[in-house]
Scaffold this motif. Structure first.
Motif, PDB file in Angstrom:
ATOM      1  N   LEU A   4       0.852  -0.791  -0.328  1.00  0.00           N
ATOM      2  CA  LEU A   4       0.080  -0.249  -0.103  1.00  0.00           C
ATOM      3  C   LEU A   4       1.215   1.263   0.211  1.00  0.00           C
ATOM      4  O   LEU A   4       1.975   1.093   0.511  1.00  0.00           O
ATOM      5  CB  LEU A   4      -0.793   0.007   1.142  1.00  0.00           C
ATOM      6  CG  LEU A   4      -1.546  -0.980   1.457  1.00  0.00           C
ATOM      7  CD1 LEU A   4      -3.128  -1.236   2.511  1.00  0.00           C
ATOM      8  CD2 LEU A   4      -2.748  -1.315   0.012  1.00  0.00           C
ATOM      9  N   THR A   5       0.772   2.242  -0.568  1.00  0.00           N
ATOM     10  CA  THR A   5       1.017   3.374  -0.801  1.00  0.00           C
ATOM     11  C   THR A   5       0.554   4.551   0.568  1.00  0.00           C
ATOM     12  O   THR A   5      -1.008   4.927   0.283  1.00  0.00           O
ATOM     13  CB  THR A   5       1.036   3.982  -2.019  1.00  0.00           C
ATOM     14  OG1 THR A   5       1.546   3.580  -2.554  1.00  0.00           O
ATOM     15  CG2 THR A   5       1.929   5.717  -1.931  1.00  0.00           C
ATOM     16  N   SER A   6       1.273   5.358   1.340  1.00  0.00           N
ATOM     17  CA  SER A   6       0.450   6.362   1.629  1.00  0.00           C
ATOM     18  C   SER A   6       1.124   8.291   1.301  1.00  0.00           C
ATOM     19  O   SER A   6       1.716   7.938   1.155  1.00  0.00           O
ATOM     20  CB  SER A   6       1.038   6.969   3.713  1.00  0.00           C
ATOM     21  OG  SER A   6       0.966   7.224   4.081  1.00  0.00           O
ATOM     22  N   GLU A  33      -3.840  -8.140   9.802  1.00  0.00           N
ATOM     23  CA  GLU A  33      -3.239  -8.646   8.094  1.00  0.00           C
ATOM     24  C   GLU A  33      -1.592  -6.996   8.044  1.00  0.00           C
ATOM     25  O   GLU A  33      -2.164  -6.583   8.270  1.00  0.00           O
ATOM     26  CB  GLU A  33      -4.117  -8.319   7.688  1.00  0.00           C
ATOM     27  CG  GLU A  33      -3.687  -8.732   6.363  1.00  0.00           C
ATOM     28  CD  GLU A  33      -4.448  -9.491   4.608  1.00  0.00           C
ATOM     29  OE1 GLU A  33      -4.668  -9.104   3.882  1.00  0.00           O
ATOM     30  OE2 GLU A  33      -5.956  -8.719   5.356  1.00  0.00           O
ATOM     31  N   GLY A  34      -1.118  -8.391   7.890  1.00  0.00           N
ATOM     32  CA  GLY A  34       0.369  -7.263   7.228  1.00  0.00           C
ATOM     33  C   GLY A  34       0.581  -6.630   5.986  1.00  0.00           C
ATOM     34  O   GLY A  34       0.029  -7.563   5.272  1.00  0.00           O
ATOM     35  N   VAL A  35       0.769  -6.088   5.854  1.00  0.00           N
ATOM     36  CA  VAL A  35       1.707  -4.832   4.424  1.00  0.00           C
ATOM     37  C   VAL A  35       2.727  -4.283   4.525  1.00  0.00           C
ATOM     38  O   VAL A  35       2.602  -4.127   5.748  1.00  0.00           O
ATOM     39  CB  VAL A  35       0.007  -3.751   4.373  1.00  0.00           C
ATOM     40  CG1 VAL A  35      -1.210  -4.360   4.342  1.00  0.00           C
ATOM     41  CG2 VAL A  35       0.430  -2.843   5.331  1.00  0.00           C
ATOM     42  N   VAL A  36       2.869  -4.112   3.865  1.00  0.00           N
ATOM     43  CA  VAL A  36       4.461  -3.241   3.278  1.00  0.00           C
ATOM     44  C   VAL A  36       3.779  -2.161   2.764  1.00  0.00           C
ATOM     45  O   VAL A  36       2.842  -1.663   1.861  1.00  0.00           O
ATOM     46  CB  VAL A  36       4.987  -4.208   2.342  1.00  0.00           C
ATOM     47  CG1 VAL A  36       6.396  -2.675   1.511  1.00  0.00           C
ATOM     48  CG2 VAL A  36       5.677  -4.924   2.107  1.00  0.00           C
ATOM     49  N   LEU A  37       4.162  -1.171   3.153  1.00  0.00           N
ATOM     50  CA  LEU A  37       3.755   0.302   3.112  1.00  0.00           C
ATOM     51  C   LEU A  37       4.256   1.212   2.499  1.00  0.00           C
ATOM     52  O   LEU A  37       6.084   1.287   2.902  1.00  0.00           O
ATOM     53  CB  LEU A  37       2.660   1.183   5.061  1.00  0.00           C
ATOM     54  CG  LEU A  37       2.724   2.461   5.019  1.00  0.00           C
ATOM     55  CD1 LEU A  37       0.975   2.391   3.971  1.00  0.00           C
ATOM     56  CD2 LEU A  37       2.108   2.577   6.321  1.00  0.00           C
ATOM     57  N   GLU A  38       4.348   1.259   1.749  1.00  0.00           N
ATOM     58  CA  GLU A  38       5.191   3.064   0.991  1.00  0.00           C
ATOM     59  C   GLU A  38       5.088   4.051   0.979  1.00  0.00           C
ATOM     60  O   GLU A  38       3.389   4.628   0.680  1.00  0.00           O
ATOM     61  CB  GLU A  38       5.216   2.017  -0.157  1.00  0.00           C
ATOM     62  CG  GLU A  38       6.542   3.359  -1.248  1.00  0.00           C
ATOM     63  CD  GLU A  38       6.853   2.269  -3.155  1.00  0.00           C
ATOM     64  OE1 GLU A  38       7.386   3.343  -3.539  1.00  0.00           O
ATOM     65  OE2 GLU A  38       6.093   1.520  -3.063  1.00  0.00           O
ATOM     66  N   ASP A  39       5.991   5.046   1.138  1.00  0.00           N
ATOM     67  CA  ASP A  39       5.594   6.126   1.516  1.00  0.00           C
ATOM     68  C   ASP A  39       5.957   6.820   0.563  1.00  0.00           C
ATOM     69  O   ASP A  39       6.698   6.677  -0.169  1.00  0.00           O
ATOM     70  CB  ASP A  39       6.436   6.898   2.520  1.00  0.00           C
ATOM     71  CG  ASP A  39       7.598   7.622   2.710  1.00  0.00           C
ATOM     72  OD1 ASP A  39       8.642   6.626   1.861  1.00  0.00           O
ATOM     73  OD2 ASP A  39       8.398   7.418   3.857  1.00  0.00           O
ATOM     74  N   LEU A  40       5.794   7.954   0.147  1.00  0.00           N
ATOM     75  CA  LEU A  40       6.206   8.718  -0.783  1.00  0.00           C
ATOM     76  C   LEU A  40       7.429   9.128  -1.469  1.00  0.00           C
ATOM     77  O   LEU A  40       7.272   9.576  -2.353  1.00  0.00           O
ATOM     78  CB  LEU A  40       5.189  10.930  -0.939  1.00  0.00           C
ATOM     79  CG  LEU A  40       4.097  10.208  -0.290  1.00  0.00           C
ATOM     80  CD1 LEU A  40       2.994  11.901  -0.680  1.00  0.00           C
ATOM     81  CD2 LEU A  40       3.257   9.904  -1.272  1.00  0.00           C
ATOM     82  N   THR A  41       8.516   8.887  -0.521  1.00  0.00           N
ATOM     83  CA  THR A  41       9.452   8.620  -0.581  1.00  0.00           C
ATOM     84  C   THR A  41      10.318   8.514  -0.958  1.00  0.00           C
ATOM     85  O   THR A  41      11.174   7.631  -2.108  1.00  0.00           O
ATOM     86  CB  THR A  41      10.860   9.108   0.396  1.00  0.00           C
ATOM     87  OG1 THR A  41      10.777   8.919   1.330  1.00  0.00           O
ATOM     88  CG2 THR A  41       9.930  10.817   1.212  1.00  0.00           C
ATOM     89  N   GLY A  42       9.136   6.787  -1.041  1.00  0.00           N
ATOM     90  CA  GLY A  42       9.331   4.894  -1.528  1.00  0.00           C
ATOM     91  C   GLY A  42      10.498   4.325  -0.449  1.00  0.00           C
ATOM     92  O   GLY A  42      10.762   2.922  -0.829  1.00  0.00           O
ATOM     93  N   GLU A  43      10.628   4.741   0.498  1.00  0.00           N
ATOM     94  CA  GLU A  43      11.166   3.835   1.893  1.00  0.00           C
ATOM     95  C   GLU A  43       9.729   3.408   2.090  1.00  0.00           C
ATOM     96  O   GLU A  43       8.471   2.693   2.056  1.00  0.00           O
ATOM     97  CB  GLU A  43      11.049   4.717   2.898  1.00  0.00           C
ATOM     98  CG  GLU A  43      12.159   5.664   3.203  1.00  0.00           C
ATOM     99  CD  GLU A  43      12.940   5.793   4.602  1.00  0.00           C
ATOM    100  OE1 GLU A  43      12.120   5.401   5.980  1.00  0.00           O
ATOM    101  OE2 GLU A  43      13.975   6.933   4.295  1.00  0.00           O
TER     102      GLU A  43
END
Length: 109
Positions: A4-6, A33-43
């Motif tokens: 997901l992207t924040s 539930e686990g997710v991979v969260l991506e921020d606007l800088t790509g981290e």
């Protein structure tokens, strides 16, 4: 695991809101539930669905942010690929560190 992207800044051991309509998911996520969260800088970070907020036209996931992930590990989690030889258990360690960060953050509230 889904990525997901924040649109909000992501702080380690913080909470982030992500609207379901901002995802490409065909179905909803479940608590825990686990997710991979991506921020606007790509981290990228491990995150867990902690709660929901229901708005008139959308569902908003409240995600508790855990440990930051290297890009290769995040990609592996999203695709479901196995850990490379010699790195077995590394993902579990990162998940445990994320749980510890969330627990410490909850105690500080």
């Amino acid at each position: 695991m889904h990525r997901l992207t924040s649109s909000e800044p992501v702080r380690a051991a913080g909470r982030v809101r992500v609207a379901h309509s901002a995802t490409t998911l065909a179905f909803g996520l479940e608590p825990g539930e686990g997710v991979v969260l991506e921020d606007l800088t790509g981290e990228q970070h491990l995150a867990v669905v902690a709660d929901f907020e229901f708005e008139l036209e959308d569902t908003v996931y409240l995600l508790e942010v855990g440990g930051r992930l290297p890009a290769e590990m995040a990609d592996r989690l999203v695709t479901g690929a196995a850990e490379p030889a010699g790195e077995e258990g590394l993902t579990a360690v990162v998940e445990l560190l994320g749980q510890l960060r969330r627990r410490v953050a909850r105690q500080g509230r």
